[in-house]
Structure formats: C-alpha cells, structure tokens
Design a protein around this motif. Structure first.
Motif, PDB file in Angstrom:
ATOM      1  N   SER A   1       0.824  -1.207   0.000  1.00 32.08           N
ATOM      2  CA  SER A   1       0.000   0.000   0.000  1.00 32.08           C
ATOM      3  C   SER A   1       0.858   1.257   0.000  1.00 32.08           C
ATOM      4  N   GLY A   2       1.918   1.274   0.838  1.00 34.07           N
ATOM      5  CA  GLY A   2       2.802   2.436   0.886  1.00 34.07           C
ATOM      6  C   GLY A   2       3.495   2.688  -0.443  1.00 34.07           C
ATOM      7  N   GLU A   3       3.924   1.615  -1.109  1.00 35.84           N
ATOM      8  CA  GLU A   3       4.570   1.751  -2.412  1.00 35.84           C
ATOM      9  C   GLU A   3       3.595   2.305  -3.447  1.00 35.84           C
ATOM     10  N   TRP A   4       2.346   1.836  -3.395  1.00 34.03           N
ATOM     11  CA  TRP A   4       1.316   2.316  -4.335  1.00 34.03           C
ATOM     12  C   TRP A   4       0.997   3.786  -4.095  1.00 34.03           C
ATOM     13  N   MET A   5       0.870   4.177  -2.800  1.00 36.20           N
ATOM     14  CA  MET A   5       0.570   5.572  -2.467  1.00 36.20           C
ATOM     15  C   MET A   5       1.688   6.490  -2.923  1.00 36.20           C
ATOM     16  N   GLN A   6       2.919   6.046  -2.738  1.00 35.76           N
ATOM     17  CA  GLN A   6       4.061   6.869  -3.151  1.00 35.76           C
ATOM     18  C   GLN A   6       4.076   7.051  -4.667  1.00 35.76           C
ATOM     19  N   ALA A   7       3.754   5.985  -5.396  1.00 34.52           N
ATOM     20  CA  ALA A   7       3.734   6.090  -6.858  1.00 34.52           C
ATOM     21  C   ALA A   7       2.624   7.022  -7.331  1.00 34.52           C
ATOM     22  N   LYS A   8       1.476   7.027  -6.646  1.00 34.29           N
ATOM     23  CA  LYS A   8       0.355   7.887  -7.032  1.00 34.29           C
ATOM     24  C   LYS A   8       0.580   9.335  -6.623  1.00 34.29           C
ATOM     25  N   GLY A   9       1.360   9.542  -5.571  1.00 29.74           N
ATOM     26  CA  GLY A   9       1.667  10.901  -5.156  1.00 29.74           C
ATOM     27  C   GLY A   9       0.544  11.620  -4.432  1.00 29.74           C
ATOM     28  N   HIS A  10      -0.351  10.899  -3.774  1.00 31.01           N
ATOM     29  CA  HIS A  10      -1.397  11.565  -2.993  1.00 31.01           C
ATOM     30  C   HIS A  10      -1.656  10.766  -1.732  1.00 31.01           C
ATOM     31  N   GLY A  11      -2.390  11.388  -0.805  1.00 30.41           N
ATOM     32  CA  GLY A  11      -2.671  10.753   0.468  1.00 30.41           C
ATOM     33  C   GLY A  11      -3.943   9.930   0.428  1.00 30.41           C
ATOM     34  N   GLU A  12      -4.269   9.361   1.569  1.00 30.51           N
ATOM     35  CA  GLU A  12      -5.481   8.559   1.697  1.00 30.51           C
ATOM     36  C   GLU A  12      -6.723   9.449   1.561  1.00 30.51           C
ATOM     37  N   LYS A  13      -7.771   8.868   1.036  1.00 33.55           N
ATOM     38  CA  LYS A  13      -9.072   9.524   0.984  1.00 33.55           C
ATOM     39  C   LYS A  13      -9.928   9.006   2.132  1.00 33.55           C
ATOM     40  N   GLY A  14     -11.115   9.573   2.263  1.00 38.07           N
ATOM     41  CA  GLY A  14     -11.980   9.151   3.348  1.00 38.07           C
ATOM     42  C   GLY A  14     -13.439   9.227   2.979  1.00 38.07           C
ATOM     43  N   PHE A  15     -14.277   8.871   3.908  1.00 42.44           N
ATOM     44  CA  PHE A  15     -15.722   8.962   3.867  1.00 42.44           C
ATOM     45  C   PHE A  15     -16.346   8.028   2.827  1.00 42.44           C
ATOM     46  N   SER A  16     -16.149   8.298   1.528  1.00 47.37           N
ATOM     47  CA  SER A  16     -16.768   7.456   0.505  1.00 47.37           C
ATOM     48  C   SER A  16     -15.845   6.349   0.035  1.00 47.37           C
ATOM     49  N   LEU A  17     -14.667   6.243   0.636  1.00 43.08           N
ATOM     50  CA  LEU A  17     -13.690   5.212   0.291  1.00 43.08           C
ATOM     51  C   LEU A  17     -13.080   4.661   1.572  1.00 43.08           C
ATOM     52  N   GLY A  18     -12.641   3.413   1.498  1.00 46.05           N
ATOM     53  CA  GLY A  18     -11.874   2.895   2.611  1.00 46.05           C
ATOM     54  C   GLY A  18     -10.451   3.438   2.573  1.00 46.05           C
ATOM     55  N   HIS A  19      -9.705   3.222   3.616  1.00 46.27           N
ATOM     56  CA  HIS A  19      -8.318   3.677   3.684  1.00 46.27           C
ATOM     57  C   HIS A  19      -7.508   2.578   4.370  1.00 46.27           C
ATOM     58  N   PHE A  20      -6.210   2.612   4.117  1.00 43.13           N
ATOM     59  CA  PHE A  20      -5.401   1.544   4.708  1.00 43.13           C
ATOM     60  C   PHE A  20      -5.164   1.853   6.188  1.00 43.13           C
ATOM     61  N   ASP A  21      -5.852   1.093   6.989  1.00 46.51           N
ATOM     62  CA  ASP A  21      -5.707   1.138   8.436  1.00 46.51           C
ATOM     63  C   ASP A  21      -5.646  -0.326   8.894  1.00 46.51           C
TER      64      ASP A  21
ATOM     65  N   VAL B   1     -14.345  14.187   1.520  1.00 45.73           N
ATOM     66  CA  VAL B   1     -13.797  12.994   0.868  1.00 45.73           C
ATOM     67  C   VAL B   1     -12.274  13.073   0.799  1.00 45.73           C
ATOM     68  N   GLY B   2     -11.735  14.269   0.602  1.00 46.50           N
ATOM     69  CA  GLY B   2     -10.293  14.414   0.445  1.00 46.50           C
ATOM     70  C   GLY B   2      -9.524  14.530   1.734  1.00 46.50           C
ATOM     71  N   SER B   3     -10.217  14.538   2.882  1.00 48.65           N
ATOM     72  CA  SER B   3      -9.536  14.728   4.158  1.00 48.65           C
ATOM     73  C   SER B   3      -9.089  13.402   4.747  1.00 48.65           C
ATOM     74  N   VAL B   4      -8.117  13.461   5.652  1.00 47.65           N
ATOM     75  CA  VAL B   4      -7.657  12.266   6.364  1.00 47.65           C
ATOM     76  C   VAL B   4      -8.763  11.820   7.299  1.00 47.65           C
ATOM     77  N   PRO B   5      -9.178  10.575   7.265  1.00 46.66           N
ATOM     78  CA  PRO B   5     -10.291  10.123   8.098  1.00 46.66           C
ATOM     79  C   PRO B   5     -10.022  10.341   9.574  1.00 46.66           C
ATOM     80  N   VAL B   6     -11.064  10.819  10.272  1.00 47.01           N
ATOM     81  CA  VAL B   6     -11.002  11.018  11.716  1.00 47.01           C
ATOM     82  C   VAL B   6     -12.051  10.121  12.350  1.00 47.01           C
ATOM     83  N   ALA B   7     -11.651   9.295  13.296  1.00 47.17           N
ATOM     84  CA  ALA B   7     -12.578   8.333  13.898  1.00 47.17           C
ATOM     85  C   ALA B   7     -13.669   9.044  14.672  1.00 47.17           C
ATOM     86  N   HIS B   8     -14.914   8.540  14.543  1.00 44.29           N
ATOM     87  CA  HIS B   8     -16.043   9.071  15.307  1.00 44.29           C
ATOM     88  C   HIS B   8     -16.707   7.916  16.034  1.00 44.29           C
ATOM     89  N   ASP B   9     -17.581   7.218  15.354  1.00 43.73           N
ATOM     90  CA  ASP B   9     -18.251   6.062  15.961  1.00 43.73           C
ATOM     91  C   ASP B   9     -17.602   4.796  15.409  1.00 43.73           C
TER      92      ASP B   9
END
Length: 856
Positions: A667-687, A829-837
């Motif tokens: 996942s880290g190698e893929w993110m580095q190649a894409k050049g952007h951070g994780e998305k949130g809300f409407s997508l899962g993220h690597f956690d 959607v573009g923000s780093v996910p913040v845990a709520h519930d």
C-alpha cells in the motif's frame, strides 16, 4: 464587497457632513414640523401611485416570459419585493427571496422567476435612464457635479443621446424575434408594444416617486421639477450602484448636492420622504406578509403537517429579521436625538433622574441586541424568538421610562404581536451561541452605528464637547445621554465582533450509535457500500426499531449522507426525514451522496435538488460466462499474467494479521507512486484494524505479494465488491486484471448474485444543448478533464468486464447552497479520516467472516 460598502458609507457620511455643515438640528426639526398635512397627504398619494405602477413591472414581465398570473399575485410579489430591496439593498437576496416565495407557490420554477426578475429590473432601469434623459433635455442652466461643471449644451446633448438610445431599443425589440442569448443564457425580448409599455410604466413610477419628493419642499417652483427628477434619478442610480443598504446617506447626499435652494428645507423633505416612500411601505409589506404567513402557519399547526418541510421555505422569519433590524435602528436613533421637553417635564414628576439615565442606556443596548439577534430570527431559532420578544417588550418599557416615547413603545409592541403571530415559524432548537455573525453582517451593523452616531453629533452640533460632558447628569442633559448610550452600544457591538472572531466554534453533539445495533443492520445489507460503516469516520442514525440505519458526517454546515439507508426499506422515509429535520434545526444543509433510484422519490418529496453523479458498473454473476467475445481482452490479460507466474489466493479475515506487514508495504509503495494521500468517507483507507476486518484477495508472484484487494461481501450474498485495490510498482502487466478476474470467478462460485465494480463519476450524463447547465458542465469535464482525473479511462477500464450501468445521484439544496455543499463534500472525501463512531462487531472480525472462512 464588505470593505467597499463600509468605505462608501464613510464617504457618504463625510459628504453629508460637508453638505450640512451650516445646518442645525433645530432648524431641520422646525422645517420638518412645518410641513403642511396636505403636502404630506399628496406625497403619500404619489407614493401609492408609484408603488401601484411598480406592480405592473411584474405583470408585464410575467407576460413577456409567457407565464401570466393574476394581478393580485403579481402585485403582492412586486410590492413586497421592492419595499424590501428599496430599504435593504441587495435586491437579489432581499426582494428576490420574496418573489421566489410567492411565485413558487403560484407554480413558477426558479428559471421563470429569474427571467421575471431580469425583465422587471430592465424595466426599472429603462425608466430611470429615460426619465433622467428627459430631465437633462429640459433642465435649464449648467449642472455642477463636484468640481465638474457641465454646460447646458452638454446636458441637452446627453439627454438627446439617452432618448435616442431608448427609441433605438424599442426599434430593436420590433425587429428582433426570439430570445436574447448571452453565452448559454436566454432571455425573452418584449415586442415593440411591450417595450413601449415598459417605458411608460417606468416613467409613471419614477415620475410619481420624484413628485412625492418635490411636493415635500414647500418653496419649490414648478420650473424646478426637472431638476428634482434628475436629482432623484441620479440619487437612485448612485444608491443602487454603491450597494449601500437602502442607499442611506448616498441618496440624500446626491440629492442635496444637485438641488438648488435652502438645504435645510431640502434635508427636512428628504427625512419625510425616507419615512413616507421607504419605511411606510416596508411596514405595510411586513404586516401583509407576516399576517399571511402567520395564518398559514396556524393552519399548518391545526393540520399537524410536517414542521420542518412546511416552515423551511417560509418568508416570515426573514421578514421578522428585517423588522428586528428596523426596531433596533429606531431605538438607537431615538437614543441619539433630543427628548421632547414637555414629556421630560411630566416624567420628572414621576421617576427619579437615575432611572431615566439608566433607561436611556438600556434602550440603546436593547436596540443593539435586536440588531445582533436578527440573524437568529432569519435562521428560525426558537431561542432568538424568545430573546427578541423579551427585548421588544423591554424596549417598549424603556422607551416610556426614558422620555414617554409612546410611539416607539407602540412600534415595539406591534412587532411583539407580529412575532407571536408567526410563532410556529421559529422551530429550531439550536443554541443562540451557534448563530453565526458573518463579517458582512457585522460590517452592516458598524455602518448603521456610524450613521446613527453622525446623526447624534449633527443633533448636538452646538454643544461644546469636553471630558466633563461624560459625567454630566441633568434633566436636560440630552448630549451626555447620547454619548453614554452610544458608547454602551459600541462596546456591546465590539464584544459581539470579538466573540465572533475569537470565540470557540460550537460543535454539534450527536448520540453515539450502538455498535451491536449497527452490526445487526449490516447483516441485512443488500449493497456492499454499506461496509463504509466500518471505516470509523461516520456518524449513524438508527431507525426507532433498529431495523435500518443511515450513515453521515458533518463538514462545515453540510450534513452529508453516504449512500442509501441500510436495512428495512420501509424505515427509509422516516430515517431520511429525521436527518432532514436534524440538519434543518442545526442550521445546516443536507446532501445525499451516491444514492440510487429508490431514494429519488423521497429526496424529491423532501424538496431536494437532484443531480446525476455518475454510473455504477454491475456484473450479474448468475448470467456471467467468461467465454464470450466481449470478455476476450480480459481472458487474454489473465492468461498472460498467469504465464508470468502470478497466482491467486484468498486470505480469510482471521488470518489477515499474518500478512498485514507485507500488505502495508504494498500500500505504501502504491501511495508513493500515485503521489497523494489517503481519501476518506466514501472510500476505505489503509488502516491495520480496518483491513483486518475483511477477507483479502492476493495476486502473488511466488511467495511475494504484488497486488491485493480487500473484499466487501454482504452476509446475504446479494453482492460482492472490492474496496482498496493496490499493487507494487514492479507488478507484472495485467496484475489487476488477473486479480479482478479471479475475484469475480470466486464470488460467482460461492453464490453471490452480483459484483460491483464501483462508480465511474460523471459517466452517462448527457451534455446536450437543452440540458441543464450542470449537465453540460459535467459532460464537458468528463470529456476534457482527463489530466485532472481519469474519468473516461476509469469507465473504459470497467467496460472490459461488460457490465450494466446503474445511475447514482446527488440530492441536495438548490442554488448557491448546492455549490457550497459540494465544496464541503470534496473537502470531506479528500480529508484524512477522523474516527467518530468506531464500529466493533461483536464476536467476529467481519460481518461475513465465518462464511468467508468456511468458503475459503
């Protein structure tokens, strides 16, 4: 715009100071009281004639756009619209909202209302310009504009040019057929007869309005009427161009500068004119509309209709907000002017001096409080309703206690009655501290305070100011009372501004959801996007019987609901109306994101605007066979990858921690190649916790993982899908095709009904010439926005699997609010996910883990 408006207010006050330097308050007061009742009656009659002519602006505009309505409907819309815009400025936000409210009830849509406003505005401006041209033609003598002096020949030439352009405009309307098109906007053109009628109506309106001012000047000769008309027209233009609310100060300065004669008498006439032509019609309009809306709300209460839906569009709250502003301005202005000596003599025999002094300051503080609370009324807050009602009652008492100002007390009590009549319109239970005071609103209040303060200094121009004046307490101490009251009001306004800019931002508190109840609803899910409930960045709203739920999040003032509700379909309407009501009461706007067709009817019923977002690619597994020509390229890619040594493997959720480190490296190698951070809300993220909840599909080269995807699987096997799809930079060509091929084959073998390939944004939106503007823009972005996002490439990739396409929609507020909501959505959607519930499913790592492990 705020800075420009404040600067123009300051310049207007400076101009008024220069023009009235030789005047005294006593002289103006005397000239005002010397006005004959007959002249006032004629001015009122001419004002009525002007507003009667104004009503035909809308009557004619409705006919031009092809949507004629009865005169009484057009008259109510026109009268209320113009009274609001005349007094408050910003005609699209004030008068436009009144027209929108009335005309939508009559069956017009937003586009038709916009055309009516445009045609009526063109009529108004045509009349102003034409009558100014006629006045220039017949005005004798030169015209001084500041340091510029225009000779009579120049004035007559300008007037002739304006009139020639008017005639040319009528001729153009006679020759041109069809609507006027500016870029992609179309506006119907009037016929020659309609254009002539427009000019005639506008001349009647403007002529009557100017004549109402003319008759209020006792020594004005008939020969000066052209000068009055020209001064009035230029004053209206200056007030409209500067956007100063009501043109206060700007209109008066222009008229004073242009009119010959005794400026003291002219200023008194302008004061009377402001009351007769501006405030009196505004009071009538507020009374009419509030009584109408109040009767509607009372009928609603009797019928027990849905409160949020019925009250959300009401015009009573903004009208009462305007009334609150006027009441506050009245109390502040009263605190800046001398008290009546006879009344103070009566009051002195009843109450002690300290009580009068305190009441004077308290009345000004009440006025400032009414100005600060007006936004709360506009936002329909029940707390603002209670507070404003209490302040108005207090203002009535303080008005009597500071100088027996029974006129002000009567106005305050009348406003209390109107407010109480519309009680049902103020239903939101949000705290008053949550009411935003915008910079523009505070600037408007500061400008109003500056104007009131100038009036006070004008009234006490003869008073010698020194430090001792602040501490002078006497029955005749009007100037010291003005200074103390102004200081108190300024301190309160400054404190409110500091609280606005430096105070904490209130957070909306929601009740945490029960993880066990959420897990139980997820077991009933028919769609795999329900697994977004497990990302940890959602809030949840459960049905009363806990058989259904929806997930949402807040960003700014936008409440974003992710996808369709989950669970029992019968509970969906109640859930969506509850979230609609919650957002409305919290002064927010609701946005339904990526909803499907079954939700559209509910969204339309809630008054939301529908926009197509894109299409979801669905593969029906029961009918799928890879041995078809359409899937030839996919078969070839899978065989080529297999020949390079790739193998497929499913890791059950319980065994994912064993390979988690390697998955994180991929996942880290893929993110580095894409050049952007994780998305949130409407997508899962690597956690690590999140990934461990799901079975994971692997593409392996020997013992090395080169690509993976975590699987979303519904417990009832209605749908399978993938969430994260990531691969190494050196993964063999076709690795993702290989992975998808085997995941789909695996899901088909285990009895899943369909496989979702996800959404292609902006796909399937027709950008035809007659399509809505948003559809044409979306189609343009889809075709030419490849450098920013692979819209067409994403759809082309999914097409390799021969899917059928199902539409997905966005449902949100109308107009500019939709743009603001979409902006908040993009930030969410573009923000780093913040845990709520965070949802912890009792007894297992995944809703489908036991079945998945058994199948594996």
């Amino acid at each position: 715009m705020v800075a420009v408006t404040v600067a123009l207010v300051v310049l207007g006050i400076d101009a008024m100071e220069a023009l009235t330097r030789e005047m005294t308050f006593g002289a103006v007061h005397g000239a005002l009281h010397a006005l004959q009742p007959s002249r006032i009656a004629i001015a009122i009659a001419l004002t009525a004639g002007s507003y009667l002519a104004l009503t035909f602006y809308d009557v004619l505009a409705l006919r031009i756009v092809g949507r004629p309505l009865p005169w009484r409907t057009a008259a109510l819309a026109s009268f209320t619209s113009y009274t609001l815009s005349h007094n408050l400025g910003l005609s699209l936000l004030t008068g436009g909202s009144a027209r929108y409210r009335i005309y939508t009830r009559a069956g017009l849509d937003a586009a038709d209302i916009a055309r009516v406003i445009a045609v009526a505005s063109a009529t108004f401006w045509t009349g102003i310009v034409t009558i100014a041209g006629a006045a220039l033609m017949v005005r004798p003598g030169a015209l001084a504009l500041g340091g510029l002096v225009l000779a009579p020949v120049v004035l007559h030439g300008l007037g002739a040019l304006v009139l020639a352009l008017t005639v040319a405009l009528v001729g153009l309307c006679a020759r041109v057929r069809g609507p006027l098109r500016v870029w992609r906007l179309s506006l119907p053109l009037p016929s020659a007869a309609q254009a002539t009628a427009q000019i005639g109506i506008a001349l009647l309106d403007t002529g009557a309005a100017a004549a109402a001012l003319f008759v209020l000047v006792p020594d004005a000769m008939p020969s000066l009427l052209p000068a009055f008309v020209l001064a009035y027209a230029l004053g209206v233009v200056a007030a409209a161009v500067t956007h100063v609310p009501g043109g206060i100060g700007v209109f008066e300065a222009v008229v004073l500068a242009l009119l010959p004669g005794d400026r003291t008498i002219i200023l008194a006439a302008l004061v009377a004119y402001r009351v007769i032509y501006y405030l009196l019609p505004l009071g009538i309009a507020i009374l009419l509309l509030v009584l109408c809306e109040g009767a509607r709300y009372r009928g609603w209460a009797a019928r027990r209709l849905n409160e949020g839906r019925e009250a959300a569009g009401g015009i009573a709250p903004p009208l009462m907000a305007v009334a609150s502003v006027l009441g506050g301005a009245m109390l502040l202005l009263s605190g800046s002017l001398p008290a009546l000596t006879a009344r103070m003599g009566v009051l002195a025999a009843i109450v002690p001096l300290p009580f009068i002094e305190a009441s004077h300051i308290a009345a000004s503080l009440v006025g400032t409080g009414l100005l600060l609370l007006a936004p709360g009324l506009y936002r329909r807050l029940d707390g603002a309703f209670v507070a404003v009602r209490a302040l108005l009652i207090a203002g009535a008492l303080f008005s009597l206690a500071k100088g027996i100002d029974y006129e002000e007390a009567a106005v305050c009590l009348a406003l209390v009655g109107l407010l109480q009549w519309t009680r049902a319109a103020f239903y939101r239970h949000t705290a008053l501290t949550h009411t935003p005071l915008s910079g523009a609103w505070l600037a408007m209040l500061a400008a109003l305070m500056a104007g009131v303060t100038w009036i006070g200094f004008f009234a006490y121009r003869h008073v010698p100011y020194d430090d001792a004046l602040w501490w002078r307490f006497a029955w005749t101490g009007d100037a010291p009372r003005f200074l103390r009251a102004t200081l108190a009001a300024a301190v309160l306004l400054t404190a409110a501004a500091l609280w606005r800019w430096l105070g904490p931002t209130p957070a909306i508190v929601t009740t945490p959801a029960d993880p066990g109840a959420i897990a139980a609803v997820l077991m009933r899910a028919d769609r795999t996007d329900a697994m977004l409930a497990l990302t940890g960045d959602k809030r949840f709203l459960l049905a009363e019987d806990a058989q259904a739920m929806l997930m949402y999040q807040l960003r700014g003032a936008t409440w974003v609901v992710m996808g369709d509700p989950i669970g029992e379909v019968a509970a969906w309407p109640a859930l969506l109306w509850r979230i609609r009501d919650m957002a409305d009461r919290a002064q927010g706007r609701l946005l339904l994101y990526q909803v499907t067709a079954p939700v559209l009817e509910l969204a339309i019923g809630m008054g939301l605007n529908i926009v197509k977002y894109g299409e979801e690619a669905i593969v029906d597994l029961a009918e799928l066979t890879f041995d078809t020509p359409r899937l030839r390229s996919l078969r070839k890619a899978e065989r080529a990858a297999a020949r390079r040594g790739l193998t497929f493997r499913i890791v059950p959720a319980g065994a994912v921690p064993v390979v988690l480190d390697e998955l994180e490296a991929v996942s880290g190698e893929w993110m580095q190649a894409k050049g952007h951070g994780e998305k949130g809300f409407s997508l899962g993220h690597f956690d690590r916790d999140y990934i461990s909840r799901f079975d994971v599909a692997l593409a392996m080269e020997g013992t090395r993982i080169v690509a993976f995807a975590n699987l979303w699987l519904t417990a009832n096997r209605r749908e399978a899908s993938v969430d994260l799809m990531r691969h190494r930079a050196d993964a063999p060509h076709g690795a993702m095709d290989f992975l998808f091929y085997h995941i789909i084959n695996w899901a088909q073998a285990r009895g899943y009904a369909r496989f979702s390939l996800g959404i292609a944004p902006l796909s399937g939106i027709a950008g035809r010439r007659l399509a809505p503007a948003w559809a044409r823009a979306a189609a343009l972005i889809f075709r030419h926005g490849e450098r920013f996002y692979g819209f067409r490439g994403l759809r082309a990739y999914k097409e390799k699997f021969a899917p059928r396409w199902e539409p997905r929609y966005i449902a949100g507020p109308r107009g500019l609010a939709l743009v603001q909501a979409l902006r908040d959505l993009s930030l969410l959607v573009g923000s780093v996910p913040v845990a709520h519930d965070q949802v912890v499913i009792p007894g297992s790592a995944s809703t489908h883990a036991p079945k998945a492990r058994a199948a594996a």
